[in-house]
Scaffold this active site. Structure first.
Site, mmCIF file in Angstrom:
data_model
loop_
_atom_site.group_PDB
_atom_site.id
_atom_site.type_symbol
_atom_site.label_atom_id
_atom_site.label_comp_id
_atom_site.label_asym_id
_atom_site.label_seq_id
_atom_site.Cartn_x
_atom_site.Cartn_y
_atom_site.Cartn_z
ATOM 1 N N LYS A 1 20.127 -41.191 104.692
ATOM 2 C CA LYS A 1 20.232 -39.742 104.462
ATOM 3 C C LYS A 1 21.531 -39.487 103.711
ATOM 4 O O LYS A 1 22.539 -40.171 103.952
ATOM 5 C CB LYS A 1 20.278 -38.998 105.813
ATOM 6 C CG LYS A 1 19.920 -37.543 105.716
ATOM 7 C CD LYS A 1 18.421 -37.328 105.766
ATOM 8 C CE LYS A 1 18.064 -35.870 105.620
ATOM 9 N NZ LYS A 1 16.621 -35.652 105.712
ATOM 10 N N GLY B 1 5.826 -20.992 107.274
ATOM 11 C CA GLY B 1 6.277 -21.325 105.918
ATOM 12 C C GLY B 1 5.399 -22.415 105.341
ATOM 13 O O GLY B 1 4.191 -22.462 105.592
ATOM 14 N N VAL C 1 5.054 -25.652 105.936
ATOM 15 C CA VAL C 1 4.350 -26.535 106.874
ATOM 16 C C VAL C 1 3.446 -25.734 107.824
ATOM 17 O O VAL C 1 2.240 -26.000 107.927
ATOM 18 C CB VAL C 1 5.375 -27.376 107.669
ATOM 19 C CG1 VAL C 1 4.694 -28.136 108.789
ATOM 20 C CG2 VAL C 1 6.085 -28.357 106.732
ATOM 21 N N GLY D 1 6.539 -20.149 113.009
ATOM 22 C CA GLY D 1 6.958 -20.474 111.648
ATOM 23 C C GLY D 1 5.745 -20.701 110.769
ATOM 24 O O GLY D 1 4.984 -21.640 110.971
HETATM 25 P P1 NAD Z 1 9.951 -23.271 105.427
HETATM 26 O O1 NAD Z 1 11.304 -22.738 105.168
HETATM 27 O O2 NAD Z 1 8.932 -23.244 104.333
HETATM 28 O O3 NAD Z 1 9.293 -22.523 106.689
HETATM 29 C C1 NAD Z 1 9.979 -22.257 107.856
HETATM 30 C C2 NAD Z 1 9.497 -20.904 108.347
HETATM 31 O O4 NAD Z 1 10.039 -20.665 109.638
HETATM 32 C C3 NAD Z 1 9.924 -19.743 107.447
HETATM 33 O O5 NAD Z 1 8.792 -18.973 107.098
HETATM 34 C C4 NAD Z 1 10.902 -18.969 108.333
HETATM 35 O O6 NAD Z 1 10.888 -17.574 108.065
HETATM 36 C C5 NAD Z 1 10.389 -19.283 109.704
HETATM 37 N N1 NAD Z 1 11.349 -19.075 110.796
HETATM 38 C C6 NAD Z 1 12.668 -19.306 110.813
HETATM 39 N N2 NAD Z 1 13.200 -18.966 112.006
HETATM 40 C C7 NAD Z 1 12.165 -18.539 112.765
HETATM 41 C C8 NAD Z 1 12.050 -18.063 114.106
HETATM 42 N N3 NAD Z 1 13.117 -17.951 114.894
HETATM 43 N N4 NAD Z 1 10.831 -17.709 114.568
HETATM 44 C C9 NAD Z 1 9.739 -17.799 113.771
HETATM 45 N N5 NAD Z 1 9.785 -18.235 112.497
HETATM 46 C C10 NAD Z 1 10.984 -18.600 112.003
HETATM 47 O O7 NAD Z 1 10.186 -24.768 105.956
HETATM 48 P P2 NAD Z 1 9.091 -25.902 106.117
HETATM 49 O O8 NAD Z 1 9.203 -26.835 104.953
HETATM 50 O O9 NAD Z 1 7.788 -25.273 106.448
HETATM 51 O O10 NAD Z 1 9.661 -26.695 107.374
HETATM 52 C C11 NAD Z 1 9.447 -26.224 108.695
HETATM 53 C C12 NAD Z 1 9.994 -27.248 109.688
HETATM 54 O O11 NAD Z 1 9.332 -28.499 109.488
HETATM 55 C C13 NAD Z 1 11.486 -27.550 109.554
HETATM 56 O O12 NAD Z 1 12.018 -27.820 110.834
HETATM 57 C C14 NAD Z 1 11.515 -28.813 108.710
HETATM 58 O O13 NAD Z 1 12.694 -29.574 108.944
HETATM 59 C C15 NAD Z 1 10.300 -29.531 109.264
HETATM 60 N N6 NAD Z 1 9.723 -30.511 108.341
HETATM 61 C C16 NAD Z 1 9.294 -30.154 107.106
HETATM 62 C C17 NAD Z 1 8.717 -31.105 106.277
HETATM 63 C C18 NAD Z 1 8.186 -30.738 104.908
HETATM 64 O O14 NAD Z 1 7.486 -31.571 104.304
HETATM 65 N N7 NAD Z 1 8.451 -29.537 104.389
HETATM 66 C C19 NAD Z 1 8.582 -32.439 106.694
HETATM 67 C C20 NAD Z 1 9.013 -32.787 107.993
HETATM 68 C C21 NAD Z 1 9.582 -31.809 108.812
#
Ligand code: NAD
Length: 355
Positions: free
Chosen positions: A81, A185, A187, A183
Site C-alpha cells: 500500500k 455509492g 459498491v 451506503g
Molecule cells: P463510495 O464513496 O462510492 O460510496 C460510499 C457511500 O457511503 C456514499 O454514497 C456515501 O454518501 C455513503 N455514506 C458515507 N457515510 C455514511 C453513513 N454514515 N451512513 C450511510 N451512508 C454513508 O465508495 P465505494 O467505492 O462504494 O466504497 C464503499 C466501501 O467499500 C468503502 O468502505 C470502501 O473502502 C469499500 N471498498 C470499496 C471497493 C471498490 O471497489 N470501490 C473495494 C473494496 C472495498
C-alpha cells in the site's frame, strides 16, 4: 517521524520505503508487507494527515490487510500500500505523480500500485507514464479486464450475501429476503441493484439524500435515516459505507441474522467478531467478501505484464470462488468455535507463510 519498528502496526513488513522528492514536494510512504504470494499489490491513498505518523500507520495497517485479502482471493500477489501525504492545501501536481511513478519503478516490481481514496484513474494514467507496475487503467477494449473496480466488488458481495443466506437461512432464493444496505455509492448501489433483480426486499440508507432517493425509486426500495440502518429489523445487514461500525454498542442493537457487506475494516476492534458470533449473527469477513475489485485490478496487471488478454470473464470466474471460500470459513468456524474473522485471518496467515 518515529522509527516504524516501534509502531504497533508493524508486523514484520518486508519493506517500508519513505519517498521525499523536494523538487515536486512529494512525500510518500510505500509499505510492502509480504511478497510471499507475489508482488505487493495495493492502491495509493492521497490523504492529508495532520501527523505524518498517522500516514505511516495507515500504510502499515493497509498493506498487511492487502496481504490477507490478496491471499484469500487466490491471487498470485502479495500485500502493499502507498500513502501520499497531502499538504494543507491538498495540492496534487503532475510533477508529484511523476515522482511517485519513479519511486514505484525504482522498486523494480516489488510493489504494484492502483487507485485508492483520493486517487483517480487519470492520476494512475499519469503514474503509468513512469512505471509499468501500475493497474486500474482505463479499459482497453470490449470484454477486457480493467476500469472501475466498483462493479466487480459489488458482484462478489452479491454472491457472498447469497452464500450467507444459503448457509444461515437455508434457502437458495433471495425472493423476499430483507437486506438493509448502508451506503449506496459505487459498491452498495451495485449490490442493491443485483439483489433487486432477485426479488430481495431492500431498505437503503445514505447520507447523500438525493442519491438514495433516486435509487430507492428505481428499485422500489424503502429508505431509513442513516442512524437507523444498523438497527433496522432485517435478514441481512450489508455495510457498504464506513469502517469500524461494529462495536459493543452497535452489535448489541443489531436486528439481523447476517452481516455481509463491502466496507473495509467493519469490526471496530478485533474481538468484535467474537461478539457477533456470540449473538448468533453470521459474519462474512470484509476482506474476503469485498475482494472483487482487487481481483479485477490484479487480473488486469498480470495480463498486461505477461502480454496476454485479461478478460472480464476471467475476472468473474475468480470472483465466483468467493462464496466457496466463505463457506469454508463458516464451516471451520462452526467446527472450531473460532469466529469467522479469526478463521479467515488464520487461513490468510497460512497462505502467506506466517501461520
Ligand atoms: P463510495 O464513496 O462510492 O460510496 C460510499 C457511500 O457511503 C456514499 O454514497 C456515501 O454518501 C455513503 N455514506 C458515507 N457515510 C455514511 C453513513 N454514515 N451512513 C450511510 N451512508 C454513508 O465508495 P465505494 O467505492 O462504494 O466504497 C464503499 C466501501 O467499500 C468503502 O468502505 C470502501 O473502502 C469499500 N471498498 C470499496 C471497493 C471498490 O471497489 N470501490 C473495494 C473494496 C472495498
Amino acid at each position: 517521524m518515529t522509527a516504524f519498528w516501534t509502531e504497533d502496526d508493524f508486523d514484520d513488513h518486508e519493506m517500508v520505503h519513505i519517498v521525499r522528492d523536494r523538487k515536486s514536494g512529494l512525500m510518500a510512504i510505500i509499505a510492502v508487507h509480504s511478497t510471499h504470494c507475489g508482488p505487493g499489490a495495493g492502491g495509493t491513498r492521497f490523504w492529508h494527515y495532520p501527523n505524518p505518523k498517522d500516514g505511516l500507520r495507515d500504510a502499515l495497517r493497509l498493506s498487511r490487510g492487502m496481504s490477507y485479502k490478496n491471499a484469500m482471493a487466490g491471487l498470485p500477489m502479495g500485500g502493499g500500500k502507498a500513502v501520499i501525504l497531502a499538504d494543507d492545501a491538498r495540492s496534487k501536481t503532475p510533477e508529484m505523480l511523476a515522482a511517485f511513478g519513479d519511486a514505484v519503478e525504482q522498486l523494480g516490481g516489488r510493489y504494484v500500485t492502483a487507485e485508492d481514496v483520493g486517487i483517480s484513474e487519470e492520476d494512475m494514467v499519469a503514474v503509468a507514464k513512469r512505471t509499468a507496475h501500475v493497474s486500474g487503467l482505463p479499459v482497453s477494449g470490449e470484454n477486457a479486464a480493467g476500469g472501475d473496480p466498483g462493479p466487480f466488488t459489488s458482484y462478489g458481495i452479491y454472491l457472498g450475501i447469497k452464500a450467507a443466506v444459503r448457509h444461515k437461512l437455508g434457502t437458495d432464493s433471495m425472493n423476499g429476503v430483507h437486506v438493509a444496505v448502508q451506503g449506496t455509492g459505487s459498491v452498495g448501489g451495485g449490490v442493491a441493484r443485483l439483489l433487486a433483480k432477485d426479488g430481495a426486499r431492500l431498505t437503503l440508507a445514505d447520507i447523500h439524500a438525493d442519491g438514495v432517493k433516486a435509487l430507492a425509486a428505481e428499485l422500489d426500495a424503502a429508505i431509513v435515516a442513516p442512524d437507523e440502518i444498523l438497527t433496522t429489523a432485517c435478514d441481512v445487514l450489508s455495510p457498504n459505507a464506513l469502517g469500524a461500525i461494529l462495536d459493543d454498542v452497535s452489535i448489541a442493537a443489531l436486528n439481523t441474522q447476517i452481516v455481509a457487506g463491502g466496507a473495509n475494516n467493519q469490526l471496530a476492534r478485533s474481538h468484535h467478531g467474537k461478539v457477533l458470533s456470540q449473538r448468533g449473527i453470521l459474519y462474512a469477513p470484509d476482506y474476503v467478501i469485498n475482494a472483487g475489485g482487487i481481483i479485477s485490478v490484479a487480473t488486469e496487471y498480470l495480463a498486461r505484464r505477461d502480454r496476454k488478454a485479461g478478460t472480464v470473464d476471467a475476472v468473474n470466474a475468480l470472483i465466483e470462488q468467493i462464496p466457496g471460500r466463505l463457506d469454508q470459513i463458516w464451516q471451520t468456524s462452526e467446527t472450531s468455535g473460532a469466529s469467522p474473522d479469526v478463521v479467515a485471518d488464520r487461513m490468510a496467515q497460512d497462505l502467506i507463510g506466517r501461520g
